[in-house]
Write a protein that holds these residues in place. Structure first.
Motif, PDB file in Angstrom:
ATOM      1  N   ALA A 190       0.100  10.557   1.143  1.00 39.62           N
ATOM      2  CA  ALA A 190      -0.631   9.298   1.303  1.00 39.62           C
ATOM      3  C   ALA A 190       0.257   8.237   1.949  1.00 39.62           C
ATOM      4  O   ALA A 190      -0.189   7.490   2.832  1.00 39.62           O
ATOM      5  CB  ALA A 190      -1.143   8.812  -0.051  1.00 39.62           C
ATOM      6  N   ALA A 191       1.517   8.176   1.539  1.00 40.99           N
ATOM      7  CA  ALA A 191       2.441   7.203   2.123  1.00 40.99           C
ATOM      8  C   ALA A 191       2.674   7.503   3.604  1.00 40.99           C
ATOM      9  O   ALA A 191       2.712   6.593   4.435  1.00 40.99           O
ATOM     10  CB  ALA A 191       3.760   7.201   1.355  1.00 40.99           C
ATOM     11  N   ARG A 192       2.799   8.770   3.941  1.00 38.99           N
ATOM     12  CA  ARG A 192       2.972   9.145   5.357  1.00 38.99           C
ATOM     13  C   ARG A 192       1.748   8.758   6.182  1.00 38.99           C
ATOM     14  O   ARG A 192       1.873   8.283   7.311  1.00 38.99           O
ATOM     15  CB  ARG A 192       3.245  10.637   5.492  1.00 38.99           C
ATOM     16  N   SER A 193       0.575   8.957   5.623  1.00 39.64           N
ATOM     17  CA  SER A 193      -0.653   8.580   6.326  1.00 39.64           C
ATOM     18  C   SER A 193      -0.706   7.077   6.570  1.00 39.64           C
ATOM     19  O   SER A 193      -1.093   6.627   7.653  1.00 39.64           O
ATOM     20  CB  SER A 193      -1.883   9.018   5.529  1.00 39.64           C
ATOM     21  N   LEU A 194      -0.317   6.312   5.568  1.00 43.96           N
ATOM     22  CA  LEU A 194      -0.288   4.859   5.731  1.00 43.96           C
ATOM     23  C   LEU A 194       0.750   4.439   6.763  1.00 43.96           C
ATOM     24  O   LEU A 194       0.498   3.553   7.585  1.00 43.96           O
ATOM     25  CB  LEU A 194      -0.006   4.178   4.393  1.00 43.96           C
ATOM     26  N   ALA A 195       1.909   5.072   6.744  1.00 43.51           N
ATOM     27  CA  ALA A 195       2.945   4.753   7.731  1.00 43.51           C
ATOM     28  C   ALA A 195       2.454   5.081   9.141  1.00 43.51           C
ATOM     29  O   ALA A 195       2.687   4.311  10.081  1.00 43.51           O
ATOM     30  CB  ALA A 195       4.230   5.506   7.413  1.00 43.51           C
ATOM     31  N   ALA A 196       1.766   6.195   9.283  1.00 47.08           N
ATOM     32  CA  ALA A 196       1.209   6.557  10.590  1.00 47.08           C
ATOM     33  C   ALA A 196       0.160   5.538  11.032  1.00 47.08           C
ATOM     34  O   ALA A 196       0.076   5.201  12.220  1.00 47.08           O
ATOM     35  CB  ALA A 196       0.609   7.959  10.534  1.00 47.08           C
ATOM     36  N   VAL A 226       6.028  -1.097  12.225  1.00 45.77           N
ATOM     37  CA  VAL A 226       6.777  -0.227  11.313  1.00 45.77           C
ATOM     38  C   VAL A 226       8.074  -0.919  10.898  1.00 45.77           C
ATOM     39  O   VAL A 226       8.455  -0.890   9.723  1.00 45.77           O
ATOM     40  CB  VAL A 226       7.059   1.148  11.962  1.00 45.77           C
ATOM     41  N   ALA A 227       8.730  -1.565  11.848  1.00 46.49           N
ATOM     42  CA  ALA A 227       9.969  -2.284  11.538  1.00 46.49           C
ATOM     43  C   ALA A 227       9.708  -3.412  10.543  1.00 46.49           C
ATOM     44  O   ALA A 227      10.494  -3.611   9.607  1.00 46.49           O
ATOM     45  CB  ALA A 227      10.598  -2.832  12.815  1.00 46.49           C
ATOM     46  N   GLU A 228       8.619  -4.139  10.714  1.00 42.51           N
ATOM     47  CA  GLU A 228       8.279  -5.223   9.781  1.00 42.51           C
ATOM     48  C   GLU A 228       8.071  -4.682   8.367  1.00 42.51           C
ATOM     49  O   GLU A 228       8.530  -5.275   7.395  1.00 42.51           O
ATOM     50  CB  GLU A 228       7.022  -5.965  10.243  1.00 42.51           C
ATOM     51  N   VAL A 229       7.370  -3.567   8.267  1.00 48.74           N
ATOM     52  CA  VAL A 229       7.137  -2.962   6.953  1.00 48.74           C
ATOM     53  C   VAL A 229       8.463  -2.498   6.350  1.00 48.74           C
ATOM     54  O   VAL A 229       8.731  -2.726   5.164  1.00 48.74           O
ATOM     55  CB  VAL A 229       6.123  -1.802   7.043  1.00 48.74           C
ATOM     56  N   ALA A 230       9.311  -1.883   7.161  1.00 50.56           N
ATOM     57  CA  ALA A 230      10.611  -1.416   6.666  1.00 50.56           C
ATOM     58  C   ALA A 230      11.460  -2.586   6.175  1.00 50.56           C
ATOM     59  O   ALA A 230      12.110  -2.494   5.124  1.00 50.56           O
ATOM     60  CB  ALA A 230      11.346  -0.643   7.755  1.00 50.56           C
ATOM     61  N   GLN A 273       0.825  -1.207   0.000  1.00 50.44           N
ATOM     62  CA  GLN A 273       0.000   0.000   0.000  1.00 50.44           C
ATOM     63  C   GLN A 273       0.863   1.262   0.000  1.00 50.44           C
ATOM     64  O   GLN A 273       0.533   2.242  -0.673  1.00 50.44           O
ATOM     65  CB  GLN A 273      -0.935   0.000   1.209  1.00 50.44           C
ATOM     66  N   LEU A 274       1.961   1.227   0.737  1.00 44.62           N
ATOM     67  CA  LEU A 274       2.870   2.378   0.757  1.00 44.62           C
ATOM     68  C   LEU A 274       3.478   2.627  -0.616  1.00 44.62           C
ATOM     69  O   LEU A 274       3.554   3.774  -1.079  1.00 44.62           O
ATOM     70  CB  LEU A 274       3.977   2.164   1.792  1.00 44.62           C
ATOM     71  N   VAL A 275       3.905   1.565  -1.265  1.00 44.60           N
ATOM     72  CA  VAL A 275       4.487   1.710  -2.606  1.00 44.60           C
ATOM     73  C   VAL A 275       3.435   2.217  -3.581  1.00 44.60           C
ATOM     74  O   VAL A 275       3.698   3.123  -4.375  1.00 44.60           O
ATOM     75  CB  VAL A 275       5.111   0.382  -3.081  1.00 44.60           C
ATOM     76  N   ARG A 276       2.236   1.656  -3.509  1.00 42.49           N
ATOM     77  CA  ARG A 276       1.157   2.118  -4.395  1.00 42.49           C
ATOM     78  C   ARG A 276       0.859   3.598  -4.168  1.00 42.49           C
ATOM     79  O   ARG A 276       0.636   4.347  -5.118  1.00 42.49           O
ATOM     80  CB  ARG A 276      -0.119   1.303  -4.165  1.00 42.49           C
ATOM     81  N   ALA A 277       0.863   4.022  -2.920  1.00 42.67           N
ATOM     82  CA  ALA A 277       0.614   5.434  -2.619  1.00 42.67           C
ATOM     83  C   ALA A 277       1.699   6.311  -3.232  1.00 42.67           C
ATOM     84  O   ALA A 277       1.407   7.357  -3.815  1.00 42.67           O
ATOM     85  CB  ALA A 277       0.540   5.653  -1.106  1.00 42.67           C
ATOM     86  N   ALA A 278       2.931   5.871  -3.125  1.00 46.36           N
ATOM     87  CA  ALA A 278       4.042   6.649  -3.676  1.00 46.36           C
ATOM     88  C   ALA A 278       3.981   6.706  -5.200  1.00 46.36           C
ATOM     89  O   ALA A 278       4.388   7.699  -5.804  1.00 46.36           O
ATOM     90  CB  ALA A 278       5.371   6.062  -3.219  1.00 46.36           C
TER      91      ALA A 278
END
Length: 93
Positions: free
Chosen positions: A40-46, A57-61, A22-27
């Motif tokens: 959008a990516a920041r919102s998803l990360a939050a 967050v670590a798992e996503v990173a 989802q983060l990549v798609r947002a970007a």
């Protein structure tokens, strides 16, 4: 099943993988408005932080890093380069 193999001896939570996607798609979502994609990516990360805390967050990173490394390896192989050299070109000034 909550985990999936990355092909590199690592297990990544499928929720983290979905959030990474989802983060990549947002970007990538709006080529004409980079700021909107970043927002959008920041919102998803939050949202990941709120839902799963710092471990989420670590798992996503980690998932993003593993997938980027895999992509760099494929691109480097196609160009006859070492992946670490390509990563240096992409990330080091």
């Amino acid at each position: 099943m909550s985990e999936d193999r990355t092909g590199r001896g690592e297990s990544i939570d499928l929720h983290a993988r979905r959030r990474a996607y989802q983060l990549v798609r947002a970007a990538l979502s709006d080529d004409s408005n980079q700021e909107q994609g970043i927002s959008a990516a920041r919102s998803l990360a939050a949202a990941v932080l709120a839902e799963a805390g710092i471990d989420g967050v670590a798992e996503v990173a980690v998932d993003l890093s593993m997938r980027l490394a895999s992509a760099l390896e494929r691109i480097a192989a196609d160009q006859g380069l070492a992946a670490v050299d390509l990563a240096e070109v992409w990330f080091v000034d």
